[in-house]
Design an enzyme around this catalytic site. Structure first.
Site, mmCIF file in Angstrom:
data_model
loop_
_atom_site.group_PDB
_atom_site.id
_atom_site.type_symbol
_atom_site.label_atom_id
_atom_site.label_comp_id
_atom_site.label_asym_id
_atom_site.label_seq_id
_atom_site.Cartn_x
_atom_site.Cartn_y
_atom_site.Cartn_z
ATOM 1 C CB VAL A 27 -29.308 -9.690 2.144
ATOM 2 C CG1 VAL A 27 -30.142 -9.328 0.919
ATOM 3 C CG2 VAL A 27 -28.524 -8.490 2.642
ATOM 4 C CD GLU A 28 -26.643 -7.453 7.203
ATOM 5 O OE1 GLU A 28 -26.097 -7.612 8.292
ATOM 6 O OE2 GLU A 28 -26.627 -6.359 6.600
ATOM 7 C CG MET A 29 -29.252 -11.694 11.569
ATOM 8 S SD MET A 29 -28.808 -10.806 13.081
ATOM 9 C CE MET A 29 -29.661 -11.794 14.302
#
Lengths: 360, 360
Positions: free
Chosen positions: A150-152
């Site tokens: 859900v981030e990078m």
């Protein structure tokens, strides 16, 4: 006696005038400060420590100029994300107190992260990283968001492949990790980012100047706030160099906040230790530069620092703080803003035809 | 005659050796360059101009230090977007040649923009802005992406409201626009960003040193590429200070590329002028720093600069360039990379409780 009192006040006034002419960064002597002032400063010095002027060394990770420079490049490198649109600095913006202005950050495909992005500034002084302390240091932390879906959202194998496909990084890693046959590794990415992040410290806050001996660095209201901060018990958790960041505590020591601030689904450190005593326990966040990093708490759902102070008083200390007390404590918190890092935006090595392309 | 030839070569060899000892940044004299060299340089000087060492003035928009500084803050300001997650620098990354590494940029709610993000570097020297030239200058351009629903997606009224809600901007605008009663306006946002962007120029490229008289700034292969670039007709459109950016041209002067590179739905400048002659006409992009800004073309669908050169030869000039010609021209294009801007990341004024919150 009355004449004597007037005389003393007049002399004190003269002394104050003289003091006012001194540069505000100057240190005051214990005699000039008077016993009440002296007691406050002595007490504060026992509880807090100033941010040093230069970054601390990281054990086993020497901070050479080449490694710091590489770490800075990687910190600002969107090609470490699957989409090529997100870098460390997207959510830990050095221009925004080392955080962002989101409740929870926007990541890959506009997904929201699970918790409010903590500031990177002075993070090197925290006892562990992430809200639940699941990384013991910056080096262990740095790789997490790069591969977090859900981030990078980079597939782990992709990180090295991506960097190896950008010719300029071969040189940069060779210089940062001399003597290594194959220096482009995920471990070295984390090491380089960690040494750069360790440079992101904010010395010289008014409060630092105060505990270093400059009684005039804080206004009377800010000193009252400092006294309240210690008297009411805030400093039991928010202490040390980072005015926090040194221990874990349940959110809701005395009274559990409602599900709006403490959603049932996020049990904090329990997910790391699986110990029932760690349910709803979080790392005590640093209050350094706190006026720069709204919104607050691990949910990022409180936007007003004064409200956050009130919630903390009620939930952690069982204290119904008065408006005036909240004002004073908030005034004190404003003294924790130090010199912000001066970072020259790095020029990143260009992609070439063979470089991996974004996967949005 | 044979002995004479050998002697000439030997003398030329000596001269070359002597030349090699001179500092490479030095200018060569016409006599030292020889007639063929001299002709190439003279021709190049007639067609191209070097990037100046300092930014040009913008008519009616004085570049004071306070205004440049404000413009830099706004350029890096994610709170100008509805989500608070996207700034000018997200897609025009100064560390990535003033662009991003996307075919088309990711904007609000992960939407893709319509065309490849053009570089901000040296954009001040373009005759107009955007691929279709719909903005006459940087000032007119700057406000566009902020309110574009697929880019930063701020409702127009929100821009001013957002900035007025951040106390630090009141001061910054007052200093940048002295004497104005109410300086936080959308027009002033654009003016400030424009003067900052005008500083983003990249002087001192090898090609600039060459046309300023240093014949040794280009290698023999690069000079051959320059000669081809002029002989084949590339320079008919890619000329002037920006080696492009000065005129419009149909994509497909001689042969229309396929729909993969020239999708039917995007008629370019036709949307601006509604003139049938402007169908599939686009602004000729600058080739400055072109090796830093893959992927190429308004669709961003060509990732290899050599391939882009080949496509241009075929579609614009009707020339089937040989592999060697493409190599030479690409080598020349590599000489257009100048000194990249050194920009200190701005410290942005903090949000306060009353500041508008992100609307992701």
């Amino acid at each position: 006696m009355k004449g004597f009192t007037v005389l003393v006040i007049a002399i004190a006034g003269l002394a104050l005038t003289a003091c006012d002419r001194r540069p505000s960064a100057g240190k005051t002597t214990a005699a000039a400060r008077g016993p009440a002032e002296e007691a406050l400063m002595t007490r504060a010095r026992e509880i807090f420590k100033p941010i040093p002027a230069s970054p601390p060394a990281l054990p086993g990770n020497e901070a050479t100029p080449a490694k710091i420079e590489l770490g800075k490049m990687l910190y600002f490198e969107p090609r470490l994300s699957a989409s090529h649109a997100i870098s460390c600095s997207s959510c830990h913006n050095i221009g925004l107190g080392g955080a962002d202005t989101q409740s929870t950050s926007l990541g890959h495909r506009w997904q929201h992260g699970g918790r409010n992005a903590p500031t990177v500034l002075n993070a090197v002084f925290n006892t562990a990283q992430f809200w639940d302390g699941r990384a013991k240091d910056l080096e262990q932390q740095a790789g997490g968001p790069i591969v977090n879906p859900v981030e990078m959202a980079s597939p782990p194998a992709h990180v090295v492949e991506q960097l190896e496909g950008i010719p300029g990084y071969r040189d940069a890693f060779a210089k940062a990790f001399p003597g290594q046959h194959d220096p482009i590794t995920a471990a070295n990415v984390a090491k380089a980012i960690a040494v750069f992040e360790a440079t992101l410290i904010t010395p010289n806050a008014p409060f630092d100047r105060y505990i270093e001996g400059d009684a005039k660095a804080l206004s009377p209201a800010q000193k009252e706030g400092l006294a309240l901060f210690m008297d009411k018990g805030c400093a039991a958790c928010h202490n040390g160099i980072n005015v926090g960041g040194g221990m874990y505590a349940p959110f809701g020591v005395v009274a559990k906040p409602g599900a709006d601030l403490l959603p049932k689904g996020d049990k904090g450190r329990f997910a790391v230790t699986r110990s029932p005593g760690d349910a709803y326990v979080f790392k005590v966040p640093t209050l350094r530069n706190i006026t720069l990093t709204a919104p607050y708490f691990h949910t990022g759902l409180v936007w007003d620092l004064r409200q956050a102070v009130g919630v903390m008083g009620a939930s952690q200390l069982g204290a119904e703080l008065s408006t005036e007390e909240i004002d004073r404590i908030t005034a004190f918190l404003g003294t924790l803003t130090g010199d912000q890092p001066k970072v020259t935006a790095p020029i990143l090595p260009p992609s070439v035809a063979a470089t991996s392309r974004p996967r949005p």
